[in-house]
Enzyme design. Structure first.
Site, short mmCIF file in Angstrom:
data_model
loop_
_atom_site.label_atom_id
_atom_site.label_comp_id
_atom_site.label_asym_id
_atom_site.label_seq_id
_atom_site.Cartn_x
_atom_site.Cartn_y
_atom_site.Cartn_z
N LYS A 91 0.82 -1.22 0.00
CA LYS A 91 0.00 0.00 0.00
C LYS A 91 0.85 1.26 0.00
CE LYS A 91 -4.53 -1.36 1.52
NZ LYS A 91 -5.64 -1.10 2.42
N LYS B 19 -11.36 -3.19 -3.97
CA LYS B 19 -12.30 -2.08 -4.12
C LYS B 19 -11.58 -0.77 -4.35
CE LYS B 19 -13.79 -2.93 0.65
NZ LYS B 19 -12.56 -2.94 1.47
N LYS C 175 -4.63 -8.95 -6.80
CA LYS C 175 -5.88 -9.22 -6.07
C LYS C 175 -7.01 -8.29 -6.55
CE LYS C 175 -6.33 -7.40 -1.93
NZ LYS C 175 -6.29 -7.01 -0.53
P1 TYM Z 1 -10.85 -5.44 3.38
O1 TYM Z 1 -11.81 -4.34 3.61
O2 TYM Z 1 -9.72 -5.23 2.43
O3 TYM Z 1 -11.62 -6.74 2.91
C1 TYM Z 1 -12.69 -7.30 3.66
C2 TYM Z 1 -12.61 -8.82 3.59
O4 TYM Z 1 -12.64 -9.25 2.22
C3 TYM Z 1 -11.53 -10.09 1.95
N1 TYM Z 1 -11.06 -9.83 0.59
C4 TYM Z 1 -10.90 -10.77 -0.34
N2 TYM Z 1 -11.11 -12.10 -0.31
C5 TYM Z 1 -10.85 -12.79 -1.45
N3 TYM Z 1 -10.40 -12.20 -2.60
C6 TYM Z 1 -10.20 -10.86 -2.67
N4 TYM Z 1 -9.78 -10.29 -3.79
C7 TYM Z 1 -10.44 -10.09 -1.49
N5 TYM Z 1 -10.34 -8.76 -1.22
C8 TYM Z 1 -10.70 -8.63 0.07
C9 TYM Z 1 -10.46 -9.68 2.97
O5 TYM Z 1 -9.54 -10.72 3.17
C10 TYM Z 1 -11.31 -9.39 4.18
O6 TYM Z 1 -11.59 -10.58 4.88
N6 TYM Z 1 -7.80 -5.50 7.35
C11 TYM Z 1 -9.10 -5.92 6.86
C12 TYM Z 1 -10.26 -5.40 7.68
C13 TYM Z 1 -10.16 -5.68 9.14
C14 TYM Z 1 -10.36 -6.92 9.80
C15 TYM Z 1 -10.20 -6.65 11.18
C16 TYM Z 1 -10.62 -8.21 9.35
C17 TYM Z 1 -9.91 -4.75 10.11
N7 TYM Z 1 -9.92 -5.33 11.34
C18 TYM Z 1 -10.29 -7.66 12.14
C19 TYM Z 1 -10.73 -9.23 10.31
C20 TYM Z 1 -10.57 -8.95 11.68
C21 TYM Z 1 -9.25 -5.38 5.45
O7 TYM Z 1 -8.61 -4.48 5.01
O8 TYM Z 1 -10.27 -5.97 4.77
#
Ligand code: TYM
Length: 340
Positions: A117, A203, A200
Site C-alpha cells: 500500500k 475495491k 488481487k
Molecule cells: P478489506 O476491507 O480489504 O476486505 C474485507 C474482507 O474481504 C476479503 N477480501 C478478499 N477475499 C478474497 N479475494 C479478494 N480479492 C479479497 N479482497 C478482500 C479480505 O480478506 C477481508 O476478509 N484489514 C481488513 C479489515 C479488518 C479486519 C479486522 C478483518 C480490520 N480489522 C479484524 C478481520 C478482523 C481489510 O482491510 O479488509
C-alpha cells in the site's frame, strides 16, 4: 467475562473504502453469513482503518452506511448478530495503543500489506498505515474473539495478532488474550483482478474493469466478464491443467464458489471448450447472485435513519463486550483505575 478456552466468538471487519467487491463477497462476507447459524458474531465496518489512506470526509460517512446496507443485503442479520462502525466503539483505539507498545518494529517491518500500500513513496505513507496491524489485533482481541473469517490476504495480519496476544500474556504474566484461529474458506479465498491474474481484486483499484462491484447491474457484470483477461487455450478438463494459467484459474474459482461446486466438477462440465460459452454461464450465475443483493441494498438505503439506528444499537452491544475486556487490559498494564 468470557472464558476463552470454551468460547467460539467470531469477529471480522471490512473497510468502507469503496463498494464491496466480488472478492469481499466470496472471500469473506458469504462465509460470515454462513457462520451466523451457529456462532455469536461481531461484524465491524472499520472506518478507523479506512482513514489510514485519505478518505473524503463527506464520502466516508456515506460509504460506511452503504457498506452496512450491503452487508445486511448479503444476509448479515443485525438483530441476531452485532453490526457496527468501528469508530463508535472507543475500545478499539484504546486497546490499539497498548498493542502499539507491545508490537515490535521488526514485526511491523515484515508486513507485506504496508509495503504494497505504501509503494515506493514509503516516507509519505501515514503512520496509521504502518501500525494498522496493531489496530486490527485490537479489533479482534477486545472481544476475546477466537475465530476470524477472512480472505487469504489477511493471513499475515492474523499471525501478527496472535504474536501480540502471546507477547502481552507473556509480558504481563497472564493468560488473558486467547489464540485466534483464521478461517480462510472455499475456492475463492483469493479472487484476482479481472485484468491481471497476478493482482488481487480490490475495491480501491483505480480500474473499475478490474472488479465486479456488488452494486453492478446485469449489463455491467456481463460486459466485465466478457472483457476479463484470459489466454488463447481452451479450458482444461481437470484442475491440474490450470497450472500457470492464473486468469483461467480465477474465473473457474469464482464459478465454483458461486455454484457451490468443487472446481473438478466445473471443469468436467466446461473443460475442452473455449472461454466464450463459459464466460456467458459465469455472467449468468453472477447476475443471479448479485441482482437481489443490489436491489436489497438500494431498498435499505432509501431509509438511512433505519440503518443508522441498527448501527447505533450494534455499537452499544459491541461496547458492552469490549469495554470491560479493554478495562481489564488497562488494569493489567498498570493504569491507575479511578473508577466512576
Ligand atoms: P478489506 O476491507 O480489504 O476486505 C474485507 C474482507 O474481504 C476479503 N477480501 C478478499 N477475499 C478474497 N479475494 C479478494 N480479492 C479479497 N479482497 C478482500 C479480505 O480478506 C477481508 O476478509 N484489514 C481488513 C479489515 C479488518 C479486519 C479486522 C478483518 C480490520 N480489522 C479484524 C478481520 C478482523 C481489510 O482491510 O479488509
Amino acid at each position: 467475562m468470557t472464558d476463552h478456552r470454551t468460547h467460539r466468538r467470531v469477529f471480522s471487519g471490512i473497510q468502507p473504502s469503496g463498494v464491496p467487491t466480488l472478492g469481499n463477497y466470496l472471500g469473506a462476507i458469504r462465509n460470515w453469513v454462513r457462520l451466523q447459524d451457529d456462532h455469536e458474531c461481531i461484524f465491524c465496518v472499520v472506518d478507523l482503518h479506512a482513514i489510514t489512506v485519505w478518505q473524503e470526509p463527506r464520502q466516508l460517512a456515506a460509504q460506511t452506511r452503504e457498506m452496512a446496507a450491503s452487508l445486511i443485503a448479503c444476509g448479515i442479520d443485525p438483530a441476531g448478530q452485532i453490526l457496527f462502525p468501528q469508530s463508535a466503539v472507543r475500545a478499539h483505539a484504546q486497546l490499539a495503543w497498548i498493542f502499539n507498545c507491545v508490537a515490535r518494529l521488526g514485526w511491523l517491518n515484515r508486513m507485506t500489506q504496508f509495503k504494497d500500500k505504501a509503494g515506493k513513496d514509503r516516507e509519505n505513507a501515514s503512520a496509521g498505515l504502518y501500525v494498522y496491524p496493531s489496530l486490527m489485533a485490537a479489533d479482534i482481541l477486545a472481544y476475546h474473539a477466537t475465530r476470524v473469517p477472512v480472505g487469504d490476504d489477511q493471513k499475515q495480519h492474523l499471525e501478527f495478532a496472535n504474536d501480540i496476544a502471546q507477547k502481552f500474556n507473556h509480558d504481563y504474566d497472564v493468560d488473558f488474550f486467547p489464540p485466534i484461529e483464521p478461517l480462510i474458506m472455499g475456492p475463492a479465498a483469493r479472487v484476482m483482478s479481472l485484468r491481471d491474474g497476478a493482482k488481487k481484486m480490490s475495491k480501491s483499484d483505480p480500474s473499475d474493469q478490474s472488479r465486479i462491484n456488488l452494486t453492478d447491474d446485469a449489463d455491467t457484470v456481463a460486459l466485465k466478464i466478457r472483457r476479463a483477461k484470459t489466454d488463447p487455450h481452451p479450458l482444461p478438463s481437470e484442475p491440474a491443467g490450470l497450472e500457470g494459467r492464473p486468469e483461467a484459474r480465477n474465473l473457474v474459482g469464482i464459478y465454483a464458489a458461486l455454484a457451490d461446486l468443487p472446481p473438478e466438477t466445473v471443469l468436467a462440465e466446461h473443460g475442452g471448450k473455449g472461454f466464450g460459452a463459459f464466460k456467458e454461464a459465469l455472467a449468468e450465475l453472477l447476475v443471479a447472485h448479485l441482482a437481489p443483493i443490489a436491489a436489497e441494498t438500494r431498498r435499505l438505503l432509501a431509509d438511512p435513519a433505519a440503518i443508522d439506528a441498527v448501527l447505533r444499537q450494534g455499537a452499544a452491544r459491541a461496547a458492552a463486550i469490549a469495554d470491560p475486556i479493554t478495562a481489564e487490559a488497562e488494569r493489567l498494564v498498570g493504569f491507575l483505575a479511578l473508577g466512576g
